[in-house]
Motif scaffolding. Sequence first.
Motif, PDB file in Angstrom:
ATOM      1  N   PHE A 111     -12.153   5.974   4.102  1.00 64.08           N
ATOM      2  CA  PHE A 111     -10.672   6.307   3.834  1.00 64.08           C
ATOM      3  C   PHE A 111     -10.832   7.821   4.299  1.00 64.08           C
ATOM      4  O   PHE A 111      -9.791   8.285   5.038  1.00 64.08           O
ATOM      5  CB  PHE A 111     -10.272   6.085   2.608  1.00 64.08           C
ATOM      6  N   TYR A 112     -11.581   8.712   3.875  1.00 68.60           N
ATOM      7  CA  TYR A 112     -11.637  10.183   4.184  1.00 68.60           C
ATOM      8  C   TYR A 112     -12.002  10.380   5.736  1.00 68.60           C
ATOM      9  O   TYR A 112     -11.055  10.993   6.463  1.00 68.60           O
ATOM     10  CB  TYR A 112     -12.874  10.871   3.191  1.00 68.60           C
ATOM     11  N   GLU A 129     -19.491   0.205  -3.780  1.00 66.78           N
ATOM     12  CA  GLU A 129     -18.645  -0.177  -3.002  1.00 66.78           C
ATOM     13  C   GLU A 129     -17.229   0.788  -2.971  1.00 66.78           C
ATOM     14  O   GLU A 129     -16.693   1.108  -2.076  1.00 66.78           O
ATOM     15  CB  GLU A 129     -17.994  -1.598  -3.467  1.00 66.78           C
ATOM     16  N   ALA A 130     -17.163   1.306  -4.281  1.00 62.69           N
ATOM     17  CA  ALA A 130     -15.846   2.272  -4.225  1.00 62.69           C
ATOM     18  C   ALA A 130     -16.261   3.551  -3.617  1.00 62.69           C
ATOM     19  O   ALA A 130     -15.090   4.111  -2.778  1.00 62.69           O
ATOM     20  CB  ALA A 130     -15.571   2.710  -5.794  1.00 62.69           C
ATOM     21  N   THR A 131     -17.523   3.935  -3.663  1.00 62.12           N
ATOM     22  CA  THR A 131     -17.696   5.349  -2.815  1.00 62.12           C
ATOM     23  C   THR A 131     -17.522   5.112  -1.342  1.00 62.12           C
ATOM     24  O   THR A 131     -17.389   5.900  -0.513  1.00 62.12           O
ATOM     25  CB  THR A 131     -18.958   5.998  -3.215  1.00 62.12           C
ATOM     26  N   THR A 132     -17.980   4.025  -0.965  1.00 57.78           N
ATOM     27  CA  THR A 132     -17.958   3.708   0.535  1.00 57.78           C
ATOM     28  C   THR A 132     -16.726   3.376   1.004  1.00 57.78           C
ATOM     29  O   THR A 132     -16.290   3.944   1.971  1.00 57.78           O
ATOM     30  CB  THR A 132     -18.749   2.352   0.520  1.00 57.78           C
ATOM     31  N   GLU A 133     -15.727   2.874   0.251  1.00 62.09           N
ATOM     32  CA  GLU A 133     -14.487   2.752   0.586  1.00 62.09           C
ATOM     33  C   GLU A 133     -13.676   4.024   0.550  1.00 62.09           C
ATOM     34  O   GLU A 133     -12.934   4.576   1.606  1.00 62.09           O
ATOM     35  CB  GLU A 133     -13.676   1.821  -0.287  1.00 62.09           C
ATOM     36  N   LYS A 134     -13.991   4.953  -0.268  1.00 61.79           N
ATOM     37  CA  LYS A 134     -13.499   6.599  -0.578  1.00 61.79           C
ATOM     38  C   LYS A 134     -13.920   7.212   0.999  1.00 61.79           C
ATOM     39  O   LYS A 134     -13.175   7.966   1.608  1.00 61.79           O
ATOM     40  CB  LYS A 134     -13.995   7.315  -1.648  1.00 61.79           C
ATOM     41  N   LEU A 135     -15.267   7.119   1.349  1.00 55.31           N
ATOM     42  CA  LEU A 135     -15.901   7.882   2.572  1.00 55.31           C
ATOM     43  C   LEU A 135     -14.973   7.210   3.501  1.00 55.31           C
ATOM     44  O   LEU A 135     -14.693   7.878   4.536  1.00 55.31           O
ATOM     45  CB  LEU A 135     -17.326   7.476   2.610  1.00 55.31           C
ATOM     46  N   ALA A 172     -10.225   2.602   8.512  1.00 59.22           N
ATOM     47  CA  ALA A 172     -10.980   2.324   7.366  1.00 59.22           C
ATOM     48  C   ALA A 172     -11.808   1.261   7.049  1.00 59.22           C
ATOM     49  O   ALA A 172     -13.063   1.184   6.576  1.00 59.22           O
ATOM     50  CB  ALA A 172     -10.147   2.942   6.195  1.00 59.22           C
ATOM     51  N   THR A 207      -8.908   9.143   7.622  1.00 57.14           N
ATOM     52  CA  THR A 207      -7.635  10.117   7.498  1.00 57.14           C
ATOM     53  C   THR A 207      -8.078  11.572   8.378  1.00 57.14           C
ATOM     54  O   THR A 207      -7.047  12.105   8.886  1.00 57.14           O
ATOM     55  CB  THR A 207      -7.628  10.464   5.897  1.00 57.14           C
ATOM     56  N   LYS A 255       0.691  -1.330  -0.070  1.00 56.66           N
ATOM     57  CA  LYS A 255      -0.162  -0.102  -0.071  1.00 56.66           C
ATOM     58  C   LYS A 255       0.837   1.414   0.072  1.00 56.66           C
ATOM     59  O   LYS A 255       0.706   2.294  -0.791  1.00 56.66           O
ATOM     60  CB  LYS A 255      -0.864   0.050   1.226  1.00 56.66           C
TER      61      LYS A 255
END
Length: 95
Positions: free
Chosen positions: A59-60, A51-57, A35, A63, A16
């Motif tokens: 991660f945000y 799924e991608a939006t959930t992962e981005k959220l 996350a 962070t 990563k």
Amino acid sequence: MAVITQFVVVRDGVEKMTFTSKKEADAYDKMLDIADSLIPFIDNAECGLDEATTEKLAFYFATHKDDLSSLLKGTSPNVATAPVKKAARKAAEND
């Protein structure tokens, strides 16, 4: 020849991120753990996020966990108040 020590954060067999200090690598690994824990929490909201939006959220949120924690406690995050104070101070100087 120089010797360089690197700390690599690996998740599910995928590199990563690479760091030069163990402290930074541990902090990043902890953020990824947060996350990963947030993904099912966000999924339970049933907002229809892919799924991608959930992962981005997730991660945000991970962070910015300190700001999020402050908001959940009912206080303003330190980052958001700093620019407001500067702007207020600047406006007062101009008056």
